[in-house]
Design a protein around this motif. Structure first.
Motif, mmCIF file in Angstrom:
data_model
loop_
_atom_site.group_PDB
_atom_site.id
_atom_site.type_symbol
_atom_site.label_atom_id
_atom_site.label_comp_id
_atom_site.label_asym_id
_atom_site.label_seq_id
_atom_site.Cartn_x
_atom_site.Cartn_y
_atom_site.Cartn_z
ATOM 1 N N ASN A 209 71.593 61.495 103.898
ATOM 2 C CA ASN A 209 72.557 61.403 102.712
ATOM 3 C C ASN A 209 72.801 62.799 102.218
ATOM 4 O O ASN A 209 72.877 62.857 101.063
ATOM 5 C CB ASN A 209 72.085 60.432 102.005
ATOM 6 N N GLU A 210 73.030 63.801 103.259
ATOM 7 C CA GLU A 210 73.489 65.061 102.977
ATOM 8 C C GLU A 210 74.804 65.103 102.095
ATOM 9 O O GLU A 210 75.739 64.223 102.522
ATOM 10 C CB GLU A 210 73.671 65.912 104.037
ATOM 11 N N ARG A 211 74.874 65.953 100.876
ATOM 12 C CA ARG A 211 76.132 65.964 100.203
ATOM 13 C C ARG A 211 76.140 67.332 99.447
ATOM 14 O O ARG A 211 75.250 67.678 99.142
ATOM 15 C CB ARG A 211 76.491 64.948 99.247
ATOM 16 N N PHE A 212 77.099 68.011 99.407
ATOM 17 C CA PHE A 212 77.235 69.333 98.627
ATOM 18 C C PHE A 212 77.822 68.987 97.492
ATOM 19 O O PHE A 212 79.362 68.362 97.355
ATOM 20 C CB PHE A 212 78.115 70.365 99.672
ATOM 21 N N ILE A 213 77.444 69.409 96.256
ATOM 22 C CA ILE A 213 78.070 69.368 94.903
ATOM 23 C C ILE A 213 78.220 70.552 94.429
ATOM 24 O O ILE A 213 77.153 71.328 94.047
ATOM 25 C CB ILE A 213 77.447 68.346 94.077
ATOM 26 N N ASN A 214 79.341 71.189 94.044
ATOM 27 C CA ASN A 214 79.546 72.412 93.493
ATOM 28 C C ASN A 214 78.798 73.480 94.312
ATOM 29 O O ASN A 214 78.238 74.540 93.592
ATOM 30 C CB ASN A 214 79.143 72.780 92.120
ATOM 31 N N GLY A 215 78.803 73.557 95.649
ATOM 32 C CA GLY A 215 78.176 74.374 96.508
ATOM 33 C C GLY A 215 76.591 74.333 96.704
ATOM 34 O O GLY A 215 76.113 75.145 97.563
ATOM 35 N N ILE A 216 75.881 73.139 96.216
ATOM 36 C CA ILE A 216 74.535 73.059 96.493
ATOM 37 C C ILE A 216 74.516 71.926 97.200
ATOM 38 O O ILE A 216 74.845 70.868 96.998
ATOM 39 C CB ILE A 216 73.662 73.019 95.212
ATOM 40 N N ARG A 217 73.380 72.139 98.317
ATOM 41 C CA ARG A 217 73.178 70.968 99.204
ATOM 42 C C ARG A 217 72.271 70.116 98.827
ATOM 43 O O ARG A 217 71.110 70.340 98.383
ATOM 44 C CB ARG A 217 72.672 71.432 100.490
ATOM 45 N N PHE A 218 72.418 68.711 98.528
ATOM 46 C CA PHE A 218 71.346 67.597 98.159
ATOM 47 C C PHE A 218 71.204 66.767 99.237
ATOM 48 O O PHE A 218 72.128 66.593 100.095
ATOM 49 C CB PHE A 218 71.747 66.932 97.054
ATOM 50 N N VAL A 219 69.870 66.267 99.208
ATOM 51 C CA VAL A 219 69.728 65.328 100.513
ATOM 52 C C VAL A 219 68.586 64.379 99.809
ATOM 53 O O VAL A 219 68.030 64.712 98.807
ATOM 54 C CB VAL A 219 69.039 65.735 101.649
ATOM 55 N N ASP A 220 68.661 63.036 100.539
ATOM 56 C CA ASP A 220 67.730 62.064 100.016
ATOM 57 C C ASP A 220 66.609 62.026 101.239
ATOM 58 O O ASP A 220 66.795 62.860 102.283
ATOM 59 C CB ASP A 220 68.175 60.849 99.871
ATOM 60 N N TYR A 221 65.670 61.574 101.018
ATOM 61 C CA TYR A 221 64.241 61.353 102.053
ATOM 62 C C TYR A 221 63.831 59.961 102.390
ATOM 63 O O TYR A 221 63.615 58.993 101.609
ATOM 64 C CB TYR A 221 63.282 62.353 101.719
ATOM 65 N N ASN A 222 63.527 59.923 103.775
ATOM 66 C CA ASN A 222 62.932 58.842 104.138
ATOM 67 C C ASN A 222 61.211 59.361 104.139
ATOM 68 O O ASN A 222 61.084 60.447 104.654
ATOM 69 C CB ASN A 222 62.878 58.454 105.440
ATOM 70 N N ASN A 223 60.446 58.775 103.159
ATOM 71 C CA ASN A 223 59.052 59.316 102.978
ATOM 72 C C ASN A 223 57.895 58.521 103.803
ATOM 73 O O ASN A 223 57.875 57.292 103.792
ATOM 74 C CB ASN A 223 58.890 59.187 101.507
ATOM 75 N N PHE A 224 57.211 59.209 104.564
ATOM 76 C CA PHE A 224 56.259 58.598 105.807
ATOM 77 C C PHE A 224 54.883 58.950 105.647
ATOM 78 O O PHE A 224 54.764 60.185 105.020
ATOM 79 C CB PHE A 224 56.876 58.879 107.272
ATOM 80 N N LYS A 225 54.114 58.330 105.949
ATOM 81 C CA LYS A 225 52.591 58.696 106.108
ATOM 82 C C LYS A 225 51.929 58.343 107.663
ATOM 83 O O LYS A 225 52.856 57.337 108.160
ATOM 84 C CB LYS A 225 51.696 58.013 105.232
ATOM 85 N N PRO A 226 51.168 59.086 108.200
ATOM 86 C CA PRO A 226 50.640 58.802 109.445
ATOM 87 C C PRO A 226 50.023 57.432 109.787
ATOM 88 O O PRO A 226 49.325 57.253 108.776
ATOM 89 C CB PRO A 226 49.908 59.875 109.596
ATOM 90 N N LYS A 227 49.958 56.716 110.475
ATOM 91 C CA LYS A 227 49.390 55.740 110.922
ATOM 92 C C LYS A 227 47.795 55.925 111.142
ATOM 93 O O LYS A 227 46.986 54.901 110.782
ATOM 94 C CB LYS A 227 50.087 54.621 112.000
ATOM 95 N N ASP A 228 47.674 56.902 111.835
ATOM 96 C CA ASP A 228 46.341 57.200 112.231
ATOM 97 C C ASP A 228 45.971 58.245 110.873
ATOM 98 O O ASP A 228 46.319 59.402 110.890
ATOM 99 C CB ASP A 228 46.235 58.064 113.243
ATOM 100 N N LEU A 229 44.987 57.948 110.369
ATOM 101 C CA LEU A 229 44.290 59.013 109.193
ATOM 102 C C LEU A 229 43.745 60.266 109.593
ATOM 103 O O LEU A 229 43.642 60.886 108.896
ATOM 104 C CB LEU A 229 43.417 58.222 108.522
ATOM 105 N N SER A 230 43.516 60.346 111.079
ATOM 106 C CA SER A 230 42.856 61.430 111.363
ATOM 107 C C SER A 230 43.911 62.400 111.817
ATOM 108 O O SER A 230 43.493 63.480 112.544
ATOM 109 C CB SER A 230 41.983 61.064 112.534
#
Length: 259
Positions: A209-230
């Motif tokens: 969801n990239e968007r530029f507002i008055n010259g500044i780039r903003f994005v949202d994130y999918n936030n992940f963690k590893p399935k393998d704790l090691s």
């Protein structure tokens, strides 16, 4: 105008000249390319994302149940968040002068154990909201790792660590950034963290969801963690492409305004 070289006249001198010429050509052809410079890559990534505008902007947005506002002016900053608690408006302010909590615009005392936690929480949201801005702070160390491919796109992979002096309470955190080799946009990042209770964790974020507002780039994130704790921080991009990560949440900014 053409120029003419003067060649040796006898066979012995000619052989020596020929050998020296071949060696010179081989040495020139075997020169290693100049190592990629993490600083230059980060500079370009910040510029592409509107770094000069961020440096002197007022930015506001909503994230979950909080309203955030950042005022920056060439090193002078005030980072805020606020929410309504029953009938009161609570406002947390982090600035060059430190942290202060307000209730209905009146400063209130916060315990010495909670104030640093509130300050880190305020700083964290604002920090992620304008990445890679902030990666040129004096306490930041940048190391170029290598060039990799994610979803058939080339990326510069850069490791970021922090000095204890000036690196904040979370100076032990380690980050990895994947900056697109063609666009110089920061599309992925990962980090390790250590909680106050000693819990160690890893996170990987995918920008969307990239968007530029008055010259500044903003994005949202999918936030992940590893399935393998090691899993290791530097290998999270490989796990991302091989279904080795678990989606935890979405980091989404709403109602963004830039002045």
């Amino acid at each position: 105008m053409h120029s003419f070289a003067t060649y040796p006249k006898n066979k012995s001198m000619y052989k020596s000249f020929f050998a020296i010429t071949i060696i010179t050509l081989l040495q020139g052809g075997c020169k290693q390319p100049k190592a990629l410079d993490a600083q230059t890559i980060v500079d370009r990534a910040i510029a592409v994302s509107g770094g000069e505008t961020i440096e002197k902007a007022s930015i506001a947005f909503d994230f979950r149940n909080w309203h955030y506002k950042a005022i920056r002016n060439h090193g002078v900053f005030q980072l805020e968040r606020q929410f309504k608690d029953s009938l009161d408006i609570i406002r947390d302010v982090l600035s060059n002068d430190g942290f202060q909590r307000y209730k209905n615009d009146s400063p209130i005392k916060v315990s010495d154990t909670m104030a640093p936690k509130y300050a880190r929480s305020v700083n964290s949201v604002h920090y992620f909201s304008v990445l890679p801005y902030g990666l040129n702070d004096a306490a930041v160390n940048k190391t170029y790792l290598n060039e990799v491919s994610i979803n058939a796109q080339p990326y510069h992979k850069i490791k970021v660590t922090f000095n204890q002096n000036g690196g904040g309470d979370d100076f032990e955190d380690v980050f990895t950034y994947w900056i697109n080799a063609n666009t110089f946009k920061t599309d992925y990042l990962a980090y390790s963290y250590l909680e106050d209770d000693g819990e160690f964790g890893l996170r990987f974020r995918e920008a969307f969801n990239e968007r530029f507002i008055n010259g500044i780039r903003f994005v949202d994130y999918n936030n992940f963690k590893p399935k393998d704790l090691s899993a290791a921080l530097e290998n999270l991009d490989v796990l991302f492409e091989n279904d080795g990560l678990q989606l935890l949440s979405k980091i989404e900014l709403e109602n963004i305004s830039v002045n």
